[in-house]
Design an enzyme around this catalytic site. Structure first.
Site, PDB file in Angstrom:
ATOM      1  CB  CYS A 141      -0.955  -0.019   1.192  1.00 51.83           C
ATOM      2  SG  CYS A 141      -2.150  -1.371   1.085  1.00 51.83           S
TER       3      CYS A 141
ATOM      4  CB  ILE B 260       3.689   4.376  -6.232  1.00 54.03           C
ATOM      5  CG1 ILE B 260       3.645   4.349  -7.766  1.00 54.03           C
ATOM      6  CG2 ILE B 260       4.058   2.994  -5.692  1.00 54.03           C
ATOM      7  CD1 ILE B 260       4.041   5.628  -8.392  1.00 54.03           C
ATOM      8  CB  ALA B 261      -0.337   1.187  -3.950  1.00 53.56           C
ATOM      9  NE  ARG B 262      -4.180   9.371  -3.015  1.00 54.59           N
ATOM     10  CZ  ARG B 262      -4.014  10.587  -2.573  1.00 54.59           C
ATOM     11  NH1 ARG B 262      -3.000  10.874  -1.782  1.00 54.59           N
ATOM     12  NH2 ARG B 262      -4.848  11.547  -2.899  1.00 54.59           N
TER      13      ARG B 262
ATOM     14  CB  SER C 149      -1.160  -3.896   3.727  1.00 56.40           C
ATOM     15  OG  SER C 149      -0.038  -3.233   4.290  1.00 56.40           O
ATOM     16  NE  ARG C 150       5.033  -4.666   5.702  1.00 54.53           N
ATOM     17  CZ  ARG C 150       5.905  -3.799   6.207  1.00 54.53           C
ATOM     18  NH1 ARG C 150       6.984  -4.220   6.834  1.00 54.53           N
ATOM     19  NH2 ARG C 150       5.695  -2.495   6.087  1.00 54.53           N
TER      20      ARG C 150
ATOM     21  CE1 TYR D  25       2.257  -6.723   1.102  1.00 53.59           C
ATOM     22  CE2 TYR D  25       4.401  -7.753   1.455  1.00 53.59           C
ATOM     23  CZ  TYR D  25       3.569  -6.650   1.561  1.00 53.59           C
ATOM     24  OH  TYR D  25       4.030  -5.496   2.115  1.00 53.59           O
TER      25      TYR D  25
ATOM     26  CE  LYS E  84      11.166   4.115 -10.563  1.00 53.82           C
ATOM     27  NZ  LYS E  84      10.677   5.123  -9.572  1.00 53.82           N
TER      28      LYS E  84
END
Lengths: 361, 361
Positions: free
Chosen positions: B13, B16-18, B37-38, B62, B101
């Site tokens: 989460c 950048i996942a947003r 998420s963990r 995950y 990346k």
């Protein structure tokens, strides 16, 4: 022509001499007094082609200008190989010296020129025009602004033009006996100068030439580049080439801002120069991909071309020596010398297989 | 959501996942199926904060996403150190892999990921968004134009942002156990990719890191740069930094033209991207200092943000594998691998005291 105008002699009739004879004519502080070429015919043709006043003396040898008591100062646009001989000769005859760039083939040559200028009390300046454009001072103010620019971190400078086949075959700038430094001398000079200008002439600690420079068959540099680094972590890269499209880029990054100019040595327009700055920009909240603020264009007017401002500046220093008995302003000599030192280091790195060269003042 | 939409699971989460969950929602070819998420709490908070539909499954580990038969593909924005484990695990469960990346810590790690993707017939793509913006293809057309751009000679790429004290202390990108490549991995990746993009992914022969990289106390790279050279004389330089103002510059010089963009990886505006080109410009005759022609601005509209175009492109390839039984498109894997190879070379050069590193494919 003002009473105190500095009377110029020009040694050599290169293309650039045309631009300078115009600049001398436009300067309120200067007057063209004499021109010389290796042949009287070439000098006459130059005078006719450029509509020089009949009062301008025409000489068929450079030495005659130096012997002319009416000449206060000389502008020397000769091939670099001849700089040492003629700049020294001029200074010895008490002529102030405005010397085209690159100032010399190496710092040893330049040091000799500067010593003779110093001991004869004459002003020295190299022919780097863009530093005299009012834009340059405005850019410097932008770089100095701690609040909007922060601490300088990186500089990149590119000077290039595609010289074309005729130039690459015939121009003096690709002849080892005339301008052995090729593109490094002709335009790499500007790259190095612009980098040093940005860091207030603090010499880099290390200079590393880039792999894959291009030489012509005579060993003259047609394109090259280097990276420079300072003890405090500042870094710079430059690239100069006779083989790429005309490009005069300078980019300077700071912690808080960035500055860019794409026509550094010769502005897109003669009447003004522009540059772009950006400061404390970030992605606008909740709008990914939108920068705020955006880069800002600055336009700096110049009533006269930058070469006229250069002549004015030079003439001002000469005027102070002539009129007020002041000593020559060593500022210009120091800038030239540091540029030449870095240029020597780039060349040394190229010759050592692109090894790092440590610079000592 | 189209019948054939690719159903995405997101592992992690990160911020950048947003952006990617929004992109998946906006893509006609994709649908968000699960996030993990963990901790289940973090995943729930992410879902709530981003207004994810209630149909999206929320997992506290995950692996659960990989075991979910409804999930076709995973987007992995985990710290680089975890890429190898989770990309391999995903591919082994036949999930297509969209991997943030830098793809891996080194090319050995990436090769393992790519092998497993290949043997399981799943699509691989890294999360470099800007290559999917329509501007990128328009710039490529400009570079390909022999008449107006000529032969490519030099590339310079700068990717920087001033990360600030909180980031420099706490962000995963400055932690050696999470993102050991630091700025080289995070944004140097873009520099290298943009250079390779410009030369149609021809690997350079030699890579030399610049002196004076900056590391944090844990040895993570905060700023670095390098120069690259090709056998045919092309050269490139790049600089990436967490310590300078936000800068996304790409400059490409050819024999006949030049191309510049100052917002490469994330356009100033979301609705369009612009770039500047100039071709066969010279000083206008008799008007020293006036360039003709002047640089030209090009504006390329994008109806949707570039990350949506990336998801579309990825989903298109996945769709062909799912629907038509085609093999994965290896184009993206090849681009990632070459980027990683150059990145490894930069790192190797840094570790060897800035010596030149020869690259072999």
């Amino acid at each position: 022509m003002a009473q105190t105008a500095v009377r110029f002699g020009i040694l050599g009739c290169a293309n650039i001499a045309r631009q300078l004879s115009r600049a001398i004519a436009l300067s309120p502080d200067a007057a063209l007094c004499a021109v010389a070429s290796r042949s009287i015919e070439k000098a006459r043709t130059f005078a006719a082609d450029n509509g020089l006043p009949s009062a301008v003396k025409i000489y068929g040898e450079y030495g005659a200008v130096l012997d002319d008591p009416d000449v206060d100062a000389v502008y020397i646009p000769l091939p670099t190989t001849l700089h040492l001989k003629w700049a020294v000769a001029a200074a010895e005859k008490k002529k102030h010296v405005l010397l085209e760039k690159p100032a010399a083939l190496d710092v040893a040559g330049l040091d000799r020129i500067l010593e003779v200028c110093e001991s004869n009390g004459v002003q020295f300046m190299d022919g780097t025009m863009w530093v005299h454009h009012p834009r340059t001072e405005r850019m410097k103010e932008a770089l100095r602004d701690e609040m909007s620019f922060g601490q300088l971190k990186m500089i990149h400078s590119v000077l290039a033009y595609n010289a074309g086949p005729d130039f690459l075959k015939n121009d003096i700038r690709v002849k080892p006996d005339l301008d052995a430094l090729g593109a490094l001398g002709d335009i790499g000079w500007y790259c190095i100068r612009s980098i040093l200008w940005a860091v207030d002439y603090e010499l880099p600690k290390t200079v590393v030439a880039m792999h894959k420079p291009v030489y012509n068959d005579s060993g003259v540099i047609l394109s090259t580049g280097a990276s420079l680094s300072w003890e405090d972590g500042k870094v710079a890269t430059f690239y100069c080439s006779f083989l790429s499209h005309m490009t005069f880029d300078l980019t300077v990054l700071g912690t808080k801002g960035a500055l860019r100019v794409n026509d550094l040595v010769s502005p897109f327009q003669e009447s003004y120069g522009s540059f772009s700055s950006i400061s404390e920009s970030d992605f606008a909240q909740l709008e990914p991909g939108r920068w705020a603020p955006m880069p800002r264009e600055h336009r700096v007017g110049s009533e006269v071309p930058q070469e006229v401002l250069m002549v004015n500046e030079f003439a001002k220093s000469v005027g102070k020596i002539k009129g007020e008995g002041l000593k020559p302003d060593r500022k210009w000599a120091n800038m030239s010398r540091k540029t030449q030192l870095v240029m020597d280091a780039v060349k040394a790195s190229m010759e050592k297989g692109f090894q790092a060269v440590e610079l000592v003042e």
